[in-house]
Design a protein around this motif. Structure first.
Motif, PDB file in Angstrom:
ATOM      1  N   PHE A  39       4.365   7.475  -5.644  1.00  0.00           N
ATOM      2  CA  PHE A  39       4.342   8.390  -4.504  1.00  0.00           C
ATOM      3  C   PHE A  39       2.904   8.742  -4.128  1.00  0.00           C
ATOM      4  O   PHE A  39       2.550   8.759  -2.948  1.00  0.00           O
ATOM      5  CB  PHE A  39       5.133   9.656  -4.809  1.00  0.00           C
ATOM      6  N   ASP A  42       1.256   5.697  -2.482  1.00  0.00           N
ATOM      7  CA  ASP A  42       1.783   5.505  -1.143  1.00  0.00           C
ATOM      8  C   ASP A  42       1.228   6.549  -0.175  1.00  0.00           C
ATOM      9  O   ASP A  42       0.868   6.217   0.960  1.00  0.00           O
ATOM     10  CB  ASP A  42       3.310   5.568  -1.165  1.00  0.00           C
ATOM     11  N   SER A  43       1.148   7.782  -0.614  1.00  0.00           N
ATOM     12  CA  SER A  43       0.599   8.839   0.258  1.00  0.00           C
ATOM     13  C   SER A  43      -0.870   8.571   0.576  1.00  0.00           C
ATOM     14  O   SER A  43      -1.303   8.793   1.707  1.00  0.00           O
ATOM     15  CB  SER A  43       0.719  10.204  -0.428  1.00  0.00           C
ATOM     16  N   THR A  46      -1.024   5.495   3.142  1.00  0.00           N
ATOM     17  CA  THR A  46      -0.591   5.815   4.505  1.00  0.00           C
ATOM     18  C   THR A  46      -1.524   6.832   5.154  1.00  0.00           C
ATOM     19  O   THR A  46      -1.740   6.792   6.357  1.00  0.00           O
ATOM     20  CB  THR A  46       0.844   6.352   4.511  1.00  0.00           C
ATOM     21  N   ALA A  47      -2.111   7.731   4.374  1.00  0.00           N
ATOM     22  CA  ALA A  47      -3.064   8.681   4.955  1.00  0.00           C
ATOM     23  C   ALA A  47      -4.349   7.961   5.363  1.00  0.00           C
ATOM     24  O   ALA A  47      -4.967   8.316   6.360  1.00  0.00           O
ATOM     25  CB  ALA A  47      -3.375   9.790   3.951  1.00  0.00           C
TER      26      ALA A  47
END
Length: 51
Positions: A39, A42-43, A46-47
């Motif tokens: 998680f 992934d954060s 994408t950020a």
């Protein structure tokens, strides 16, 4: 403001606990840790793409 600590009920201590680390505890902990890592990765990805 709330404050305080943790205390065992009845004046006992953590040394009174007779349980152990079981296979299911290890598997659950590893699953939670790996999901947290995925998680977080992934954060971060994408950020970075949005900015």
């Amino acid at each position: 403001m709330a404050g305080g600590g943790f205390a065992a009920a009845g004046g006992g201590s953590a040394r009174d606990y007779g349980g152990g680390i079981t296979f299911s505890v290890v598997v659950t902990s590893l699953m939670a840790a790996s999901c947290g890592l995925i998680f977080g990765y992934d954060s971060g990805v994408t950020a970075g793409v949005r900015n």
